[in-house]
Write a protein that holds these residues in place. Structure first.
Motif, mmCIF file in Angstrom:
data_model
loop_
_atom_site.group_PDB
_atom_site.id
_atom_site.type_symbol
_atom_site.label_atom_id
_atom_site.label_comp_id
_atom_site.label_asym_id
_atom_site.label_seq_id
_atom_site.Cartn_x
_atom_site.Cartn_y
_atom_site.Cartn_z
ATOM 1 N N ALA A 140 23.720 63.568 52.136
ATOM 2 C CA ALA A 140 22.669 62.568 52.327
ATOM 3 C C ALA A 140 23.225 61.148 52.304
ATOM 4 C CB ALA A 140 21.593 62.723 51.251
ATOM 5 N N GLY A 141 24.131 60.899 51.363
ATOM 6 C CA GLY A 141 24.632 59.543 51.246
ATOM 7 C C GLY A 141 25.883 59.291 52.050
ATOM 8 N N GLY A 142 26.734 60.276 52.206
ATOM 9 C CA GLY A 142 28.011 60.072 52.860
ATOM 10 C C GLY A 142 28.977 59.358 51.943
ATOM 11 N N PRO A 143 30.204 59.164 52.379
ATOM 12 C CA PRO A 143 31.188 58.492 51.531
ATOM 13 C C PRO A 143 30.858 57.020 51.331
ATOM 14 C CG PRO A 143 32.036 58.766 53.740
ATOM 15 C CD PRO A 143 30.734 59.519 53.702
ATOM 16 N N VAL A 144 31.375 56.462 50.261
ATOM 17 C CA VAL A 144 31.280 55.022 50.052
ATOM 18 C C VAL A 144 32.361 54.354 50.893
ATOM 19 C CG1 VAL A 144 31.504 53.157 48.379
ATOM 20 C CG2 VAL A 144 30.326 55.263 47.737
ATOM 21 N N LEU A 145 31.956 53.425 51.734
ATOM 22 C CA LEU A 145 32.876 52.704 52.605
ATOM 23 C C LEU A 145 33.062 51.292 52.061
ATOM 24 C CD1 LEU A 145 31.443 53.825 56.080
ATOM 25 C CD2 LEU A 145 33.218 54.929 54.695
ATOM 26 N N LEU A 146 34.218 51.025 51.501
ATOM 27 C CA LEU A 146 34.504 49.705 50.948
ATOM 28 C C LEU A 146 35.022 48.805 52.066
ATOM 29 C CD1 LEU A 146 36.280 50.659 47.598
ATOM 30 C CD2 LEU A 146 33.834 50.397 48.077
ATOM 31 N N VAL A 147 34.326 47.708 52.300
ATOM 32 C CA VAL A 147 34.679 46.776 53.370
ATOM 33 C C VAL A 147 35.176 45.492 52.724
ATOM 34 C CG1 VAL A 147 33.862 45.567 55.431
ATOM 35 C CG2 VAL A 147 32.850 47.792 54.801
ATOM 36 N N GLY B 261 45.889 48.132 39.438
ATOM 37 C CA GLY B 261 45.142 49.284 38.951
ATOM 38 C C GLY B 261 43.966 48.889 38.081
ATOM 39 N N ALA B 262 44.186 47.954 37.148
ATOM 40 C CA ALA B 262 43.097 47.518 36.268
ATOM 41 C C ALA B 262 42.019 46.787 37.054
ATOM 42 C CB ALA B 262 43.649 46.620 35.166
ATOM 43 N N LEU B 263 42.423 45.971 38.019
ATOM 44 C CA LEU B 263 41.435 45.270 38.847
ATOM 45 C C LEU B 263 40.662 46.248 39.724
ATOM 46 C CD1 LEU B 263 43.643 42.215 39.829
ATOM 47 C CD2 LEU B 263 41.603 42.146 38.383
ATOM 48 N N GLY B 264 41.356 47.252 40.258
ATOM 49 C CA GLY B 264 40.672 48.267 41.053
ATOM 50 C C GLY B 264 39.679 49.062 40.237
ATOM 51 N N ALA B 265 40.029 49.372 38.980
ATOM 52 C CA ALA B 265 39.101 50.108 38.112
ATOM 53 C C ALA B 265 37.860 49.270 37.823
ATOM 54 C CB ALA B 265 39.800 50.491 36.820
ATOM 55 N N ALA B 266 38.045 47.959 37.605
ATOM 56 C CA ALA B 266 36.898 47.079 37.361
ATOM 57 C C ALA B 266 35.997 47.011 38.591
ATOM 58 C CB ALA B 266 37.378 45.689 36.968
ATOM 59 N N LEU B 267 36.610 46.883 39.772
ATOM 60 C CA LEU B 267 35.823 46.825 40.997
ATOM 61 C C LEU B 267 35.098 48.144 41.236
ATOM 62 C CD1 LEU B 267 34.968 45.265 43.511
ATOM 63 C CD2 LEU B 267 37.048 46.096 44.641
ATOM 64 N N ALA B 268 35.763 49.265 40.972
ATOM 65 C CA ALA B 268 35.112 50.573 41.138
ATOM 66 C C ALA B 268 33.881 50.686 40.249
ATOM 67 C CB ALA B 268 36.100 51.693 40.830
ATOM 68 N N ASP C 105 47.753 41.003 50.697
ATOM 69 C CA ASP C 105 46.332 40.728 50.816
ATOM 70 C C ASP C 105 45.672 41.247 49.538
ATOM 71 O OD1 ASP C 105 43.590 40.756 51.356
ATOM 72 O OD2 ASP C 105 43.869 41.223 53.470
ATOM 73 N N PRO C 106 45.358 40.373 48.583
ATOM 74 C CA PRO C 106 44.916 40.842 47.265
ATOM 75 C C PRO C 106 43.614 41.630 47.287
ATOM 76 C CG PRO C 106 44.732 38.449 47.434
ATOM 77 C CD PRO C 106 45.497 38.903 48.631
ATOM 78 N N VAL C 107 42.630 41.198 48.066
ATOM 79 C CA VAL C 107 41.345 41.898 48.057
ATOM 80 C C VAL C 107 41.496 43.286 48.669
ATOM 81 C CG1 VAL C 107 38.975 41.873 48.925
ATOM 82 C CG2 VAL C 107 40.008 39.765 48.062
ATOM 83 N N ARG C 108 42.237 43.389 49.745
ATOM 84 C CA ARG C 108 42.443 44.715 50.352
ATOM 85 C C ARG C 108 43.206 45.630 49.404
ATOM 86 N NH1 ARG C 108 44.487 45.937 56.526
ATOM 87 N NH2 ARG C 108 44.307 48.201 56.432
ATOM 88 N N ARG C 109 44.198 45.091 48.723
ATOM 89 C CA ARG C 109 44.976 45.900 47.768
ATOM 90 C C ARG C 109 44.078 46.402 46.639
ATOM 91 N NH1 ARG C 109 50.470 46.330 46.442
ATOM 92 N NH2 ARG C 109 51.013 44.814 48.054
ATOM 93 N N ILE C 110 43.231 45.528 46.113
ATOM 94 C CA ILE C 110 42.325 45.929 45.040
ATOM 95 C C ILE C 110 41.314 46.954 45.553
ATOM 96 C CG2 ILE C 110 40.534 45.112 43.458
ATOM 97 C CD1 ILE C 110 42.065 42.418 43.385
ATOM 98 N N ALA C 111 40.826 46.757 46.784
ATOM 99 C CA ALA C 111 39.876 47.707 47.361
ATOM 100 C C ALA C 111 40.479 49.103 47.467
ATOM 101 C CB ALA C 111 39.413 47.224 48.738
ATOM 102 N N LEU C 112 41.740 49.198 47.873
ATOM 103 C CA LEU C 112 42.407 50.500 47.959
ATOM 104 C C LEU C 112 42.500 51.150 46.578
ATOM 105 C CD1 LEU C 112 45.201 49.533 50.498
ATOM 106 C CD2 LEU C 112 43.377 51.201 50.897
#
Length: 266
Positions: free
Chosen positions: A106-113, A82-89, A128-135
């Motif tokens: 105009a912009g559409g949703p943000v798509l995190l890849v 959660g803390a890592l996801g908040a930092a990434l957000a 998968d740490p990066v995918r988990r943080i992205a979610l």
């Protein structure tokens, strides 16, 4: 199974701070501040690899931040997600132009890849740490009013060596052509603002290769888009099979070396 078991033990066993080891806290206030207490900034490795999008980072890769990232990635400290996801957000928001953070037609949703991990690494870690943080970051963005979702369309098309022992040149060679957009993935990238996400930027080789793979995927998928990057047309010409119109690829990470922040202040 390992991920489920780790989630359970995180709830019932006494925790220690993932950054400094302070007992009975998942992340102490000081380490939380090191992770996300400052405004995210644009970061640039030196030298900057061709094709690297604009990258925002939440924090310098110092002792506490390094410890938190390693605890989550290598030791399965999933309570830190959660803390890592908040930092990434926060880094994702910082990279959106003024007026785009609320989304809209105009912009559409943000798509995190997310940048994909090697399958063997996912098996060894149990997640998968990066995918988990992205979610987690997508959820944080939505709670703040920014439409966002994770689009995990990148995959490794071939095995690569461990990057940790390689210099900049060898990292670029190691990753060249290593990523691709999965079959049918290009259609999932339409109608939104693309942000590549990773936990850490060092030389920028991984994000540059990920951006190139997304561009190629959009071309193969028939999208007519233009991706604005720092590379010249000549530098990217050999990797691009056609032309595209309209989409900007951005990137966000949790941490980057402190000297990549200092470049922006000079």
């Amino acid at each position: 199974m390992r991920g489920w078991w780790q989630d359970l033990t995180d709830l019932v066993l006494p925790a220690e701070c993932g950054g400094c080891g302070r007992p009975r806290t998942v992340l102490c206030p000081e380490c939380r501040a090191a992770l996300s207490g400052a405004a995210p900034c644009r970061v640039r490795p030196a030298p900057e690899p061709p094709g690297l999008p604009e990258v925002r980072a939440a924090a310098p890769y110092g002792d506490e931040v390094r410890a938190v990232l390693l605890a989550h990635k290598e030791r399965g400290a999933l309570a830190l997600t959660g803390a890592l996801g908040a930092a990434l957000a926060g880094a994702v928001r910082a990279g959106l132009p003024a007026g785009e953070s609320a989304g809209g037609p105009a912009g559409g949703p943000v798509l995190l890849v997310p940048v994909p991990s090697a399958r063997r690494a996912v098996r060894a870690r149990g997640h998968d740490p990066v995918r988990r943080i992205a979610l987690a970051a997508a959820g944080e963005l939505r709670r703040g009013g920014t439409p966002a979702r994770v689009v995990a369309v990148l995959r490794q098309r071939r095995a690569v060596a461990d990057q940790s022992g390689l210099d900049r040149r060898r990292r670029l060679d190691n990753l060249a052509g290593a990523l691709e957009v999965a079959a049918g993935g290009a259609r999932l990238l339409g109608g939104g603002r693309l942000v590549l996400v990773d936990d850490l930027l060092t030389t920028g080789a991984t994000l540059a290769e990920a951006a190139c793979a997304v561009r190629e995927g959009l071309v193969r998928g028939g999208g007519r888009r233009t991706v604005y990057v720092h590379a010249t047309r000549e530098e990217m010409g050999e990797r691009m099979a056609g032309s595209t119109r309209g989409t900007v690829i951005r990137a966000a990470v949790i941490a980057a070396p402190s000297d990549s922040f200092e470049i922006n202040r000079n």
